[in-house]
Design a protein around this motif. Sequence first.
Motif, short mmCIF file in Angstrom:
data_model
loop_
_atom_site.label_atom_id
_atom_site.label_comp_id
_atom_site.label_asym_id
_atom_site.label_seq_id
_atom_site.Cartn_x
_atom_site.Cartn_y
_atom_site.Cartn_z
N ALA A 47 -1.79 8.82 -8.57
CA ALA A 47 -1.78 7.35 -7.89
C ALA A 47 -1.11 6.55 -8.80
CB ALA A 47 -3.12 7.13 -7.48
N GLY B 222 0.53 2.96 -7.80
CA GLY B 222 -0.85 2.41 -7.27
C GLY B 222 -1.81 1.93 -8.38
N TYR C 134 -2.47 -0.68 -2.99
CA TYR C 134 -3.64 0.02 -2.75
C TYR C 134 -3.17 1.51 -2.18
CZ TYR C 134 -7.81 1.14 0.18
OH TYR C 134 -8.85 1.65 0.70
N VAL C 135 -3.79 2.71 -2.68
CA VAL C 135 -3.38 3.93 -2.24
C VAL C 135 -4.47 4.42 -1.42
CG1 VAL C 135 -2.91 6.14 -3.03
CG2 VAL C 135 -2.36 4.17 -4.25
N HIS D 39 0.77 -1.06 0.04
CA HIS D 39 -0.01 0.07 0.00
C HIS D 39 0.85 1.24 -0.02
CE1 HIS D 39 -0.17 0.20 4.69
NE2 HIS D 39 0.53 1.38 4.39
#
Length: 277
Positions: free
Chosen positions: A206, A211, A189-190, A148
């Motif tokens: 992102a 991301g 996952y952002v 993440h």
Amino acid sequence: MTSSHRDLSDPSTDPFDVAADAAAVIAERTGVDHHDVALVLGSGWSQTADLIGETLATVDNADVPGFHKAAVAGHSGSMRSVAIGDTGRRALVFGTRTHFYEGRGVRAVVHGVRTAKAAGCSTVVLTNGCGGLNPAWAPGTPVLIRDHINLTAHSPIEGANFVDLTDLYTPRLRDLAREVDPDLDEGVYVQFRGPHYETPAEVQMAKVIGGDLVGMSTSLEAIAARQAGLDVLGISLVTNLAAGISDQPLSHAEVLEAGQAAAERCGRLLAAVVGRL
Ligand code: 8IG
């Protein structure tokens, strides 16, 4: 059991004490002093835990220290103790989570994870609904979280505790999930703060920083889980293409619909993974 309802937002409160109080209430209300795995059900996941096994007890969040009613439509404001098939093991299933954007502070966001640890769990399964950056991920596609990027600019960890986040999302559990469902893709996952969705420019950012998924949860909980020594499995349900990836506007109704459509695949996945932990 203690009757204290210490306020998590009071700096003089130790959040781990509140988690211990919560676990004591859960033990009392469920009749078991030990749960094995905790699941946090995010947007689109509310119907997925039924395949794990029989619900043996349901506890209203409002009765458990540090917990609150659900803030999001489609989330349930209770937690359940679920038999994991006929293994004799128990899952503690949180029907909702506290989001960072609710403004209750990071301690409230990670209280479920800390309570899971205090209740005896060794693994936490964090699920969420999110936006996808890969146009091949149609709404209703589950994606494993490989890593993440936490854009909240906050941490659940207090003081000079330097927690290693290498392999935060336990590789063994990701392998297990892919054994169950070989078509599962993985992604980064952002976590944005929300509650607004991203602008198309933020979605492009992102993408540039690595991301694949954009959402408003999970990262802070995963960090707290690692600090607590829990194994972490993260699974996102892509409920919408992220802003600007498709020309459709985003809506929470779409999110709930995608959850309905994906409930069976996601439920089978969760049940099989939890059964094999
Ligand atoms: I469901 O597109 C869901 N949650 N940040 N962006 C962010 N959170 C989300 C999205 C999304 N979809």
